[in-house]
Design an enzyme around this catalytic site. Sequence first.
Site, short mmCIF file in Angstrom:
data_model
loop_
_atom_site.label_atom_id
_atom_site.label_comp_id
_atom_site.label_asym_id
_atom_site.label_seq_id
_atom_site.Cartn_x
_atom_site.Cartn_y
_atom_site.Cartn_z
N GLY A 73 0.78 -0.97 -0.13
CA GLY A 73 0.00 0.06 -0.06
C GLY A 73 0.85 1.14 -0.04
CD GLN A 98 3.38 5.69 3.00
OE1 GLN A 98 2.39 5.30 2.52
NE2 GLN A 98 4.14 5.11 3.76
CB CYS A 143 5.14 1.99 8.09
SG CYS A 143 4.70 3.53 7.31
CG LEU A 144 6.29 0.80 2.00
CD1 LEU A 144 5.87 1.29 0.59
CD2 LEU A 144 7.65 0.12 1.78
CG HIS A 195 -0.69 1.39 7.48
ND1 HIS A 195 0.13 0.91 8.34
CD2 HIS A 195 -0.08 1.94 6.78
CE1 HIS A 195 1.43 1.28 8.05
NE2 HIS A 195 1.16 1.93 7.06
CD GLU A 196 -1.22 2.50 2.84
OE1 GLU A 196 -0.82 3.68 2.72
OE2 GLU A 196 -0.68 1.49 2.98
CG HIS A 253 0.49 6.69 5.93
ND1 HIS A 253 1.44 7.13 6.46
CD2 HIS A 253 0.73 5.47 5.53
CE1 HIS A 253 2.47 6.02 6.81
NE2 HIS A 253 1.88 5.06 6.07
O1 K1U Z 1 1.77 2.22 3.94
C1 K1U Z 1 2.58 1.70 4.00
O2 K1U Z 1 3.87 2.43 4.47
C2 K1U Z 1 2.94 0.60 3.18
C3 K1U Z 1 2.74 -0.63 4.22
C4 K1U Z 1 1.52 -1.36 4.01
C5 K1U Z 1 0.81 -2.01 5.29
C6 K1U Z 1 1.78 -3.23 5.50
C7 K1U Z 1 1.30 -4.01 6.67
C8 K1U Z 1 0.19 -3.68 7.42
C9 K1U Z 1 -0.46 -2.68 7.02
C10 K1U Z 1 0.00 -1.85 5.99
C11 K1U Z 1 3.75 -1.81 3.59
O3 K1U Z 1 3.57 -2.32 2.48
S1 K1U Z 1 5.10 -2.07 4.62
C12 K1U Z 1 5.88 -3.55 3.66
C13 K1U Z 1 5.06 -4.64 4.23
O4 K1U Z 1 4.66 -4.74 5.34
C14 K1U Z 1 4.76 -5.82 3.27
C15 K1U Z 1 5.35 -6.10 2.13
C16 K1U Z 1 5.07 -7.15 1.27
C17 K1U Z 1 4.26 -7.97 1.73
C18 K1U Z 1 3.71 -7.97 3.12
C19 K1U Z 1 3.77 -6.96 3.79
ZN ZN Z 2 2.77 3.22 6.40
#
Ligand code: K1U
Ligand code: ZN
Length: 174
Positions: A46, A51, A99-100, A141-142, A145
Site C-alpha cells: 500500500g 508518503q 511501513c515504507l 493504515h493508509e 497516513h
Molecule cells: O503504507 C505503507 O507504508 C505501506 C505498508 C502497508 C501495510 C503493511 C502491513 C500492514 C498494514 C499496511 C507496507 O506495504 S510495508 C511492507 C510490508 O509490510 C509488506 C510487504 C509485502 C508483503 C507484505 C507486507
Molecule cells: Zn505506512
Amino acid sequence: MTVMTILEIPDSGLREVAEPVAHVTDETRTLIDSMFDTMYAARGIGLAATQVGVHSRVVVIDLQEGEDEDGKPVRDPKAFVNPELVWQSEELSRYNEGCLSIPEQYAEVERPARCRVTWLDRDGAAHEEEMDGLLATCMQHEIDHLNGVLFIDHISRLKRDMIVKKVAKARRAA
Ligand code: K1U
Ligand code: ZN
C-alpha cells in the site's frame, strides 16, 4: 515509470493532513500511476500520497502475491481517491504492521477487524465496500497516513521510542 521518493520518519511532511481531491483529473491519474510505480519498486502492499510528499487524499493498494508461469508478478492494482471510513467494527484484530516510511520496523497493531469504506476510482466513479482481513488493516493504515497518523502512534511509548531510535541509528550508519 516514475519512482518517487518516500518520506521517512521523522520528516514533518508525514504529519500533515491531506486535502480532499476536488475533481479526479489526468493529474490525479498521473499521481496514481507514479504511486503504483513507487509502491511496487519498494515492495509494499500500500502507499498513501502523503508518503511521497503530496498532500491529496489518494491511496493505492495491491495485496496480490506471486508470479505467473513466465515469472512475471501477478498484479491487482486498486486506487482510492478520497477514501472515507464510514463504519468500523467493534471487533478488533491484530497484525504485525510495517511501513515504507519506517523502514524495516514492524509491530503488532490492533485495529477494527472490518470497516466500510467509500471512495472514488481513477475515473471518478463512486464506490462503497465492506472490507476485512489484510485489506481492512491496510486501508485503515493508509487512511491514517492521509490524516498524519503512523502505525507507531497506536503502540506503547516504549515500543515507539525504540523504533524511532533504531531508524535514526540505521540512518546514521548508512
Ligand atoms: O503504507 C505503507 O507504508 C505501506 C505498508 C502497508 C501495510 C503493511 C502491513 C500492514 C498494514 C499496511 C507496507 O506495504 S510495508 C511492507 C510490508 O509490510 C509488506 C510487504 C509485502 C508483503 C507484505 C507486507
Ligand atoms: Zn505506512
